[in-house]
Motif scaffolding. Structure first.
Motif, PDB file in Angstrom:
ATOM      1  N   GLY A  24     -28.255-116.604  34.168  1.00 36.22           N
ATOM      2  CA  GLY A  24     -27.558-117.236  35.290  1.00 36.22           C
ATOM      3  C   GLY A  24     -27.883-116.614  36.637  1.00 36.22           C
ATOM      4  O   GLY A  24     -27.144-116.789  37.599  1.00 36.22           O
ATOM      5  N   LEU A  25     -29.002-115.880  36.691  1.00 30.88           N
ATOM      6  CA  LEU A  25     -29.408-115.214  37.924  1.00 30.88           C
ATOM      7  C   LEU A  25     -30.723-115.811  38.441  1.00 30.88           C
ATOM      8  O   LEU A  25     -31.450-116.473  37.704  1.00 30.88           O
ATOM      9  CB  LEU A  25     -29.582-113.713  37.681  1.00 30.88           C
ATOM     10  N   VAL A  26     -31.004-115.564  39.706  1.00 32.94           N
ATOM     11  CA  VAL A  26     -32.236-116.057  40.323  1.00 32.94           C
ATOM     12  C   VAL A  26     -33.123-114.868  40.698  1.00 32.94           C
ATOM     13  O   VAL A  26     -32.703-113.995  41.458  1.00 32.94           O
ATOM     14  CB  VAL A  26     -31.932-116.881  41.591  1.00 32.94           C
ATOM     15  N   PRO A  27     -34.351-114.810  40.169  1.00 33.28           N
ATOM     16  CA  PRO A  27     -35.274-113.745  40.574  1.00 33.28           C
ATOM     17  C   PRO A  27     -35.627-113.903  42.057  1.00 33.28           C
ATOM     18  O   PRO A  27     -35.827-115.021  42.537  1.00 33.28           O
ATOM     19  CB  PRO A  27     -36.504-113.982  39.696  1.00 33.28           C
ATOM     20  N   ALA A  28     -35.715-112.787  42.754  1.00 31.85           N
ATOM     21  CA  ALA A  28     -36.054-112.838  44.184  1.00 31.85           C
ATOM     22  C   ALA A  28     -36.758-111.552  44.570  1.00 31.85           C
ATOM     23  O   ALA A  28     -36.711-110.552  43.846  1.00 31.85           O
ATOM     24  CB  ALA A  28     -34.786-113.029  45.024  1.00 31.85           C
ATOM     25  N   VAL A  29     -37.443-111.619  45.713  1.00 25.23           N
ATOM     26  CA  VAL A  29     -38.069-110.416  46.253  1.00 25.23           C
ATOM     27  C   VAL A  29     -37.647-110.293  47.707  1.00 25.23           C
ATOM     28  O   VAL A  29     -37.619-111.272  48.457  1.00 25.23           O
ATOM     29  CB  VAL A  29     -39.611-110.459  46.117  1.00 25.23           C
ATOM     30  N   LEU A  30     -37.263-109.098  48.099  1.00 21.52           N
ATOM     31  CA  LEU A  30     -36.778-108.810  49.449  1.00 21.52           C
ATOM     32  C   LEU A  30     -37.831-107.960  50.153  1.00 21.52           C
ATOM     33  O   LEU A  30     -38.204-106.891  49.654  1.00 21.52           O
ATOM     34  CB  LEU A  30     -35.446-108.060  49.344  1.00 21.52           C
ATOM     35  N   TYR A  31     -38.317-108.446  51.306  1.00 28.70           N
ATOM     36  CA  TYR A  31     -39.394-107.705  51.968  1.00 28.70           C
ATOM     37  C   TYR A  31     -39.277-107.871  53.485  1.00 28.70           C
ATOM     38  O   TYR A  31     -38.519-108.695  53.984  1.00 28.70           O
ATOM     39  CB  TYR A  31     -40.763-108.216  51.496  1.00 28.70           C
ATOM     40  N   GLY A  32     -40.086-107.070  54.201  1.00 32.66           N
ATOM     41  CA  GLY A  32     -40.128-107.171  55.657  1.00 32.66           C
ATOM     42  C   GLY A  32     -39.828-105.855  56.340  1.00 32.66           C
ATOM     43  O   GLY A  32     -39.303-104.919  55.740  1.00 32.66           O
ATOM     44  N   HIS A  33     -40.185-105.798  57.627  1.00 32.81           N
ATOM     45  CA  HIS A  33     -39.949-104.610  58.470  1.00 32.81           C
ATOM     46  C   HIS A  33     -40.592-103.362  57.890  1.00 32.81           C
ATOM     47  O   HIS A  33     -40.024-102.269  57.945  1.00 32.81           O
ATOM     48  CB  HIS A  33     -38.446-104.400  58.705  1.00 32.81           C
ATOM     49  N   GLY A  34     -41.771-103.544  57.305  1.00 31.24           N
ATOM     50  CA  GLY A  34     -42.534-102.386  56.840  1.00 31.24           C
ATOM     51  C   GLY A  34     -42.023-101.743  55.581  1.00 31.24           C
ATOM     52  O   GLY A  34     -42.535-100.700  55.161  1.00 31.24           O
TER      53      GLY A  34
END
Length: 206
Positions: A24-34
């Motif tokens: 019941g979860l969504v895979p995601a990737v968090l990126y940015g600002h080096g």
């Protein structure tokens, strides 16, 4: 702004992603600002509802820290109408980002005319924490032959146009009748006098 509680993902690959979605979860990737990309799992239902809003600002809570982010790319399953994966771009207050914003045409053009929407989205640069959900383009009272280009569109305060200013956004025209419509109208016109003529043996009125 929508808050989403994220958890770190330690397993990667298609199999791991499938297990995440089954939970019941969504895979995601968090990126940015080096920063190095961080692989996370987001609550499925909350994420689905949040992303119904275009360019929604998300507050991602992870390991006691909070990051502001926007969805840069959303992969959906067209059959299940579910979210497969989300790319989240970290943003800061005051920072500007380039986003695609839907065009909403409002108003009624002049009587006897119709409007055509030639461009569904405009690319603009705006403050990351104040992104518009849509850009309204009014055709109220416009006459046939009027064209609205990207350069003519009024953008939200602080936003600037990134799309080509010469792109046609909407146009006003007169509806075109097809040959079938014209033939039907001709038949109706031909039948009307015959219906009005007196039957044989009956005196004409007047």
């Amino acid at each position: 702004m929508t808050k989403l509680a994220a958890t770190a993902r330690t397993e990667f690959g298609k199999g791991a992603a499938r297990r995440t979605r089954r939970a019941g979860l969504v895979p995601a990737v968090l990126y940015g600002h080096g920063t190095d990309p961080v692989h996370v799992a987001l609550p499925g239902h909350q994420t689905f509802l949040a992303l119904k809003t275009t360019n929604v600002l998300l507050e991602i809570e992870l390991d006691g820290k909070t990051e502001l982010a926007i969805a840069r790319d959303v992969q959906r399953d067209p059959i299940r109408d579910s979210i497969e994966h989300v790319d989240l771009l970290i943003v800061r207050k005051g920072e500007k980002v380039v986003v695609e914003v839907p065009v909403h045409v409002v108003g009624e053009s002049a009587p006897g005319t119709i409007h055509l929407v030639d461009l569904q989205q405009l690319s603009i640069e705006a403050e990351a924490t104040n992104l518009p959900e849509a850009i309204e383009v009014s055709v109220e009272g416009l006459e046939a032959g009027t064209n609205i280009f990207a350069a003519d569109v009024t953008l939200p305060e602080g936003a600037s146009l990134v799309s080509d200013p010469e792109l046609l956004v909407a146009s006003v025209t007169v509806p075109q009748t097809s040959s079938e419509d014209e033939a039907a109208e001709a038949d109706e016109a031909a039948e009307a006098p015959a219906a009005a003529a007196p039957a044989e043996g009956e005196p004409a009125e007047g």
